[in-house]
Design a protein around this motif. Structure first.
Motif, mmCIF file in Angstrom:
data_model
loop_
_atom_site.group_PDB
_atom_site.id
_atom_site.type_symbol
_atom_site.label_atom_id
_atom_site.label_comp_id
_atom_site.label_asym_id
_atom_site.label_seq_id
_atom_site.Cartn_x
_atom_site.Cartn_y
_atom_site.Cartn_z
ATOM 1 N N LYS A 43 38.754 26.394 46.829
ATOM 2 C CA LYS A 43 39.264 26.862 45.809
ATOM 3 C C LYS A 43 38.249 28.131 45.539
ATOM 4 C CE LYS A 43 39.370 23.658 42.911
ATOM 5 N NZ LYS A 43 39.484 23.023 41.596
ATOM 6 N N LEU A 44 37.134 27.933 46.018
ATOM 7 C CA LEU A 44 36.144 28.931 45.743
ATOM 8 C C LEU A 44 36.336 30.054 46.765
ATOM 9 C CD1 LEU A 44 32.847 27.039 45.474
ATOM 10 C CD2 LEU A 44 33.877 28.343 43.847
ATOM 11 N N ILE A 60 47.866 30.421 38.663
ATOM 12 C CA ILE A 60 49.153 29.401 38.936
ATOM 13 C C ILE A 60 48.743 28.593 40.197
ATOM 14 C CG2 ILE A 60 51.483 29.347 39.430
ATOM 15 C CD1 ILE A 60 51.072 30.597 36.792
ATOM 16 N N VAL A 61 48.153 29.095 41.278
ATOM 17 C CA VAL A 61 47.692 28.598 42.382
ATOM 18 C C VAL A 61 46.823 27.286 42.077
ATOM 19 C CG1 VAL A 61 47.263 28.480 44.959
ATOM 20 C CG2 VAL A 61 48.875 30.129 43.904
ATOM 21 N N LEU A 62 45.673 28.016 41.518
ATOM 22 C CA LEU A 62 44.639 27.194 41.202
ATOM 23 C C LEU A 62 44.959 25.919 40.036
ATOM 24 C CD1 LEU A 62 41.697 29.994 40.756
ATOM 25 C CD2 LEU A 62 41.984 28.326 42.551
ATOM 26 N N THR A 63 45.768 26.116 39.192
ATOM 27 C CA THR A 63 45.919 25.189 38.251
ATOM 28 C C THR A 63 46.930 24.193 38.856
ATOM 29 O OG1 THR A 63 45.998 26.858 36.470
ATOM 30 C CG2 THR A 63 47.325 24.664 36.117
ATOM 31 N N ARG A 64 47.721 24.439 39.974
ATOM 32 C CA ARG A 64 48.635 23.445 40.593
ATOM 33 C C ARG A 64 47.769 22.674 41.608
ATOM 34 N NH1 ARG A 64 54.589 25.397 41.856
ATOM 35 N NH2 ARG A 64 55.542 25.146 39.603
ATOM 36 N N HIS A 124 45.531 20.267 39.333
ATOM 37 C CA HIS A 124 46.567 19.157 38.959
ATOM 38 C C HIS A 124 46.683 18.027 39.906
ATOM 39 C CE1 HIS A 124 50.586 17.231 38.297
ATOM 40 N NE2 HIS A 124 50.187 17.224 36.904
ATOM 41 N N ASP A 125 46.749 18.397 41.038
ATOM 42 C CA ASP A 125 46.925 17.372 41.999
ATOM 43 C C ASP A 125 45.599 16.498 42.505
ATOM 44 O OD1 ASP A 125 49.601 17.893 42.571
ATOM 45 O OD2 ASP A 125 49.265 18.942 44.385
ATOM 46 N N GLU A 126 44.560 17.367 42.285
ATOM 47 C CA GLU A 126 43.205 16.823 42.339
ATOM 48 C C GLU A 126 42.973 15.783 41.198
ATOM 49 O OE1 GLU A 126 40.509 20.513 44.080
ATOM 50 O OE2 GLU A 126 40.736 20.494 41.795
ATOM 51 N N ILE A 127 43.434 16.134 39.725
ATOM 52 C CA ILE A 127 43.278 15.144 39.040
ATOM 53 C C ILE A 127 44.287 13.645 39.079
ATOM 54 C CG2 ILE A 127 43.484 14.717 36.475
ATOM 55 C CD1 ILE A 127 41.365 16.216 36.965
ATOM 56 N N LYS A 128 45.206 13.956 39.700
ATOM 57 C CA LYS A 128 46.238 12.990 39.898
ATOM 58 C C LYS A 128 45.799 12.099 41.278
ATOM 59 C CE LYS A 128 48.965 13.905 36.461
ATOM 60 N NZ LYS A 128 49.216 12.810 35.356
ATOM 61 N N LYS A 129 44.830 12.775 41.889
ATOM 62 C CA LYS A 129 44.498 12.107 42.960
ATOM 63 C C LYS A 129 45.483 12.098 44.095
ATOM 64 C CE LYS A 129 40.800 9.456 40.982
ATOM 65 N NZ LYS A 129 39.582 10.322 41.278
ATOM 66 N N ILE A 138 46.337 16.863 48.837
ATOM 67 C CA ILE A 138 46.617 18.210 48.557
ATOM 68 C C ILE A 138 46.830 19.119 49.999
ATOM 69 C CG2 ILE A 138 45.357 20.281 47.732
ATOM 70 C CD1 ILE A 138 43.738 18.419 45.850
ATOM 71 N N SER A 139 47.902 19.938 49.963
ATOM 72 C CA SER A 139 48.201 20.899 50.958
ATOM 73 C C SER A 139 48.334 22.187 50.208
ATOM 74 C CB SER A 139 49.571 20.495 51.436
ATOM 75 O OG SER A 139 50.007 21.333 52.487
ATOM 76 N N TYR A 140 47.116 22.949 50.619
ATOM 77 C CA TYR A 140 47.218 24.455 50.140
ATOM 78 C C TYR A 140 48.268 25.087 50.425
ATOM 79 C CZ TYR A 140 42.601 23.693 48.164
ATOM 80 O OH TYR A 140 41.413 23.249 47.432
#
Length: 274
Positions: free
Chosen positions: A22-23, A72-76, A79-84, A87-89
């Protein structure tokens, strides 16, 4: 909403800020925006004050559209990180392509509004250049440029507000402009204090780091004795821009993380009130 809830979402958003991918994504986007800013600053060298104003604010509004799409991309991803979830970028980028392109149009009205203000300011500049009476009119109608500059600063604040409020709604609800507008208007009407407070919490680290890095860049410029040449100035700004954007990346990632958290918190608050 209470302070414990804000503390919880703040800490969770901060804990998922320093993720390498993400960074890296934020750094690449900020570096591209930095190139745009450096290019416009190079054009502004030895230009008139009216031209300098345009070349100072215009890249800010253009970059806001790019950051809106990136958010938009960072938020999605967040969202997947929170839901564990796995993650496929590449998958997230592919599924978000239409949103990334479509959401950039939200910045067009603000950009057009600024260009209109800039042209109106040009009328006052021309009025001041009239022989003999120009200076007199410049003094009498000084309120005109003042109000136009004030509205320009308001547009900058609106851009930041758009990044905070619009990004998570579009990322999680889709690009339905009428629905997005209805959600935001309803939310602001129901609890304007909570919305403004959460926006300030998200923006504070961003503005703090921007101020700190800008001050460091300014101090660096004051000790550059061999930079009278315009080309040297542009190259200096370019090489300062690289660490500038790299150090700013965590604040940008946190901003969008917290924006997503705030969106969910306010949505849950609305459900409880119902």
């Amino acid at each position: 909403m209470n302070l414990n809830e804000v503390q919880f979402i703040f800490n969770r958003a901060a804990s998922l800020t320093f993720v390498k991918k993400k960074l890296l994504l934020a750094f690449i986007v900020l570096a591209l925006c930095g190139l745009l800013v450096v290019f416009f600053r190079g054009l502004a060298i030895n230009a008139s004050q009216w031209i300098i104003m345009s070349l100072t604010f215009l890249p800010f509004f253009l970059c806001a559209g790019v950051l809106l799409s990136t958010g938009i991309v960072l938020t999605r991803i967040y969202h997947d990180e929170i839901k564990k979830k796995p993650i496929s970028y590449r998958e997230i980028l592919g599924n978000s392509f239409e949103l990334v392109v479509g959401v950039s149009y939200f910045s067009i009205p603000i950009i057009l509004s600024y260009l209109l203000l800039w042209m109106l300011l040009g009328i006052f500049v021309l009025l001041k250049q009239i022989p003999v009476i120009g200076e007199f009119f410049g003094v009498i109608f000084v309120f005109g440029p003042f109000l136009l500059n004030l509205v320009t600063l308001v547009l900058c604040v609106l851009n930041l507000a758009m990044l905070f409020f619009v990004t998570p709604v579009v990322a999680l609800k889709g690009l339905n402009r009428i629905r997005v507008t209805q959600i935001l208007v309803k939310r602001l009407k129901s609890d304007i204090f909570s919305n403004i407070f959460l926006a300030l919490v998200a923006t504070f680290p961003l503005l703090f780091f921007i101020s700190l890095l800008t001050l460091a860049a300014f101090l660096t410029g004051t000790v550059c004795y061999g930079c009278e040449n315009p080309l040297h100035n542009v190259l200096q700004w370019f090489f300062i821009m690289i660490p500038f954007t790299a150090l700013l990346s965590p604040a940008v990632v946190f901003f969008f993380n917290f924006a997503a958290e705030a969106h969910v918190l306010l949505r849950e608050k609305e459900r409880v009130e119902k």
